[in-house]
Design a protein around this motif. Sequence first.
Motif, PDB file in Angstrom:
ATOM      1  N   LEU A 165       0.832  -1.198   0.000  1.00  0.00           N
ATOM      2  CA  LEU A 165       0.000   0.000   0.000  1.00  0.00           C
ATOM      3  C   LEU A 165       0.870   1.252   0.000  1.00  0.00           C
ATOM      4  O   LEU A 165       1.815   1.381   0.771  1.00  0.00           O
ATOM      5  CB  LEU A 165      -0.918   0.010   1.229  1.00  0.00           C
ATOM      6  N   TRP A 166       0.521   2.183  -0.898  1.00  0.00           N
ATOM      7  CA  TRP A 166       1.194   3.475  -0.989  1.00  0.00           C
ATOM      8  C   TRP A 166       0.134   4.573  -0.863  1.00  0.00           C
ATOM      9  O   TRP A 166      -0.892   4.533  -1.550  1.00  0.00           O
ATOM     10  CB  TRP A 166       1.896   3.640  -2.336  1.00  0.00           C
ATOM     11  N   GLY A 167       0.392   5.556  -0.008  1.00  0.00           N
ATOM     12  CA  GLY A 167      -0.435   6.742   0.020  1.00  0.00           C
ATOM     13  C   GLY A 167       0.133   7.770  -0.936  1.00  0.00           C
ATOM     14  O   GLY A 167       1.357   7.902  -1.074  1.00  0.00           O
ATOM     15  N   HIS A 168      -0.729   8.511  -1.643  1.00  0.00           N
ATOM     16  CA  HIS A 168      -0.279   9.487  -2.628  1.00  0.00           C
ATOM     17  C   HIS A 168      -1.016  10.799  -2.435  1.00  0.00           C
ATOM     18  O   HIS A 168      -2.238  10.816  -2.229  1.00  0.00           O
ATOM     19  CB  HIS A 168      -0.530   8.989  -4.055  1.00  0.00           C
ATOM     20  N   VAL A 169      -0.273  11.905  -2.502  1.00  0.00           N
ATOM     21  CA  VAL A 169      -0.888  13.236  -2.467  1.00  0.00           C
ATOM     22  C   VAL A 169      -0.164  14.140  -3.455  1.00  0.00           C
ATOM     23  O   VAL A 169       1.023  13.959  -3.748  1.00  0.00           O
ATOM     24  CB  VAL A 169      -0.824  13.883  -1.062  1.00  0.00           C
ATOM     25  N   ALA A 170      -0.890  15.122  -3.985  1.00  0.00           N
ATOM     26  CA  ALA A 170      -0.293  16.228  -4.728  1.00  0.00           C
ATOM     27  C   ALA A 170      -0.016  17.340  -3.730  1.00  0.00           C
ATOM     28  O   ALA A 170      -0.810  17.583  -2.813  1.00  0.00           O
ATOM     29  CB  ALA A 170      -1.243  16.712  -5.821  1.00  0.00           C
ATOM     30  N   CYS A 171       1.119  18.020  -3.892  1.00  0.00           N
ATOM     31  CA  CYS A 171       1.490  19.047  -2.913  1.00  0.00           C
ATOM     32  C   CYS A 171       2.344  20.117  -3.590  1.00  0.00           C
ATOM     33  O   CYS A 171       2.569  20.078  -4.798  1.00  0.00           O
ATOM     34  CB  CYS A 171       2.228  18.430  -1.732  1.00  0.00           C
ATOM     35  N   ALA A 172       2.777  21.088  -2.806  1.00  0.00           N
ATOM     36  CA  ALA A 172       3.602  22.213  -3.248  1.00  0.00           C
ATOM     37  C   ALA A 172       2.762  23.216  -4.053  1.00  0.00           C
ATOM     38  O   ALA A 172       1.539  23.078  -4.153  1.00  0.00           O
ATOM     39  CB  ALA A 172       4.812  21.742  -4.054  1.00  0.00           C
ATOM     40  N   ASN A 173       3.407  24.231  -4.628  1.00  0.00           N
ATOM     41  CA  ASN A 173       2.675  25.272  -5.353  1.00  0.00           C
ATOM     42  C   ASN A 173       1.894  24.666  -6.521  1.00  0.00           C
ATOM     43  O   ASN A 173       2.459  23.955  -7.351  1.00  0.00           O
ATOM     44  CB  ASN A 173       3.633  26.342  -5.880  1.00  0.00           C
ATOM     45  N   TYR A 174       0.592  24.958  -6.545  1.00  0.00           N
ATOM     46  CA  TYR A 174      -0.314  24.473  -7.595  1.00  0.00           C
ATOM     47  C   TYR A 174      -0.378  22.946  -7.669  1.00  0.00           C
ATOM     48  O   TYR A 174      -0.816  22.392  -8.672  1.00  0.00           O
ATOM     49  CB  TYR A 174       0.090  25.036  -8.958  1.00  0.00           C
ATOM     50  N   GLY A 175       0.072  22.254  -6.627  1.00  0.00           N
ATOM     51  CA  GLY A 175       0.050  20.796  -6.673  1.00  0.00           C
ATOM     52  C   GLY A 175       0.997  20.227  -7.702  1.00  0.00           C
ATOM     53  O   GLY A 175       0.729  19.193  -8.312  1.00  0.00           O
ATOM     54  N   GLN A 176       2.150  20.893  -7.884  1.00  0.00           N
ATOM     55  CA  GLN A 176       3.087  20.495  -8.943  1.00  0.00           C
ATOM     56  C   GLN A 176       3.863  19.231  -8.605  1.00  0.00           C
ATOM     57  O   GLN A 176       4.414  18.584  -9.491  1.00  0.00           O
ATOM     58  CB  GLN A 176       4.095  21.639  -9.188  1.00  0.00           C
ATOM     59  N   GLU A 177       3.953  18.875  -7.319  1.00  0.00           N
ATOM     60  CA  GLU A 177       4.746  17.723  -6.916  1.00  0.00           C
ATOM     61  C   GLU A 177       3.850  16.578  -6.464  1.00  0.00           C
ATOM     62  O   GLU A 177       2.712  16.794  -6.060  1.00  0.00           O
ATOM     63  CB  GLU A 177       5.713  18.118  -5.792  1.00  0.00           C
ATOM     64  N   ASP A 178       4.395  15.370  -6.534  1.00  0.00           N
ATOM     65  CA  ASP A 178       3.660  14.180  -6.124  1.00  0.00           C
ATOM     66  C   ASP A 178       4.472  13.413  -5.097  1.00  0.00           C
ATOM     67  O   ASP A 178       5.648  13.097  -5.326  1.00  0.00           O
ATOM     68  CB  ASP A 178       3.366  13.291  -7.338  1.00  0.00           C
ATOM     69  N   CYS A 179       3.838  13.124  -3.974  1.00  0.00           N
ATOM     70  CA  CYS A 179       4.493  12.445  -2.866  1.00  0.00           C
ATOM     71  C   CYS A 179       3.830  11.091  -2.649  1.00  0.00           C
ATOM     72  O   CYS A 179       2.600  11.005  -2.520  1.00  0.00           O
ATOM     73  CB  CYS A 179       4.390  13.308  -1.608  1.00  0.00           C
ATOM     74  N   PHE A 180       4.653  10.031  -2.613  1.00  0.00           N
ATOM     75  CA  PHE A 180       4.169   8.678  -2.368  1.00  0.00           C
ATOM     76  C   PHE A 180       4.813   8.159  -1.082  1.00  0.00           C
ATOM     77  O   PHE A 180       6.027   8.300  -0.896  1.00  0.00           O
ATOM     78  CB  PHE A 180       4.523   7.757  -3.529  1.00  0.00           C
ATOM     79  N   VAL A 181       3.994   7.570  -0.216  1.00  0.00           N
ATOM     80  CA  VAL A 181       4.467   7.109   1.092  1.00  0.00           C
ATOM     81  C   VAL A 181       4.039   5.670   1.315  1.00  0.00           C
ATOM     82  O   VAL A 181       2.881   5.308   1.063  1.00  0.00           O
ATOM     83  CB  VAL A 181       3.895   7.985   2.234  1.00  0.00           C
ATOM     84  N   THR A 182       4.972   4.833   1.777  1.00  0.00           N
ATOM     85  CA  THR A 182       4.626   3.462   2.155  1.00  0.00           C
ATOM     86  C   THR A 182       5.277   3.135   3.488  1.00  0.00           C
ATOM     87  O   THR A 182       6.332   3.689   3.836  1.00  0.00           O
ATOM     88  CB  THR A 182       5.068   2.448   1.075  1.00  0.00           C
ATOM     89  N   GLU A 183       4.641   2.248   4.242  1.00  0.00           N
ATOM     90  CA  GLU A 183       5.165   1.845   5.542  1.00  0.00           C
ATOM     91  C   GLU A 183       6.231   0.776   5.367  1.00  0.00           C
ATOM     92  O   GLU A 183       6.047  -0.193   4.628  1.00  0.00           O
ATOM     93  CB  GLU A 183       4.026   1.319   6.405  1.00  0.00           C
ATOM     94  N   LEU A 184       7.365   0.966   6.045  1.00  0.00           N
ATOM     95  CA  LEU A 184       8.421  -0.035   6.040  1.00  0.00           C
ATOM     96  C   LEU A 184       8.296  -0.938   7.264  1.00  0.00           C
ATOM     97  O   LEU A 184       8.256  -2.164   7.158  1.00  0.00           O
ATOM     98  CB  LEU A 184       9.790   0.635   6.001  1.00  0.00           C
TER      99      LEU A 184
END
Length: 259
Positions: free
Chosen positions: A149-168
């Motif tokens: 499972l990966w969580g994903h969000v758009a972030c930064a100015n205008y949502g220009q960046e994409d961040c993906f997070v998974t539990e180790l």
Amino acid sequence: MDTVIKTTWNDIADFAVYCFDVNGFRVQARCGDDARYNAQYQYQFTAADVNLNANPDCTGEIMPVRGSIRIHDKSLDVLNSFWFTSFLVRVWPKTDLGMTQGSWNSVDEIRADILRFFGRYEEKVKEWPDYVSPKAQSDVDVLTINNRLWGHVACANYGQEDCFVTELTEHLIIMVDFDASSCWPNDAPPPADIKSHVMGFFLDYLNHFDIILRDSVSEEQLPPLGFYPSRRDEKEIDAEGKTIEARSEAYASESLLKW
């Protein structure tokens, strides 16, 4: 939700490879030959009274590898012939991010923890009207990639960046950030069609992002620690039909090529 991965890089197996250990896991990330990486390939986070420490040389966040990858597509040549995304791989103790201790057992827990982390950016949202940060659980997508499972969000100015997070582990997360803002104007949200296109590359990258529990396979099956450039010599065959190893020992071994 489950995500169907469509391969968009025909040559992703030819990328350089950075491989490291952290808390009983072998992690392998694809990257460019010019990627910046940490030559310390083994990390161990241990519990402390208040926090987690990475021994022996680091505390808190580590950034094993960062760089940029070409996401060229001939169908988009008419718009832009230079398509790149920068990426950054980080390992964080949950306590450093304001997340709760313990394993993620549900999609709601993943979303709640990611929202806790992004709560630190609340002031930026107030100061910068164009800054995008998840504000509700509906702003966090949860994807299944390679049974993880990966969580994903758009972030930064205008949502220009994409961040993906998974539990180790119950104490650690891995975060992979992508910034493909060179593919669109910087003074407006990314065009939906282009953002959808580059998202295919992000998902394909994560589809080839290997997180292997060391105890789940034999030592011989683990990809070797180190940085392995993409430039590798081809094998040669001698007169008897036997393989001649033309690569130097510093390059990928047979076990690496299987991953």
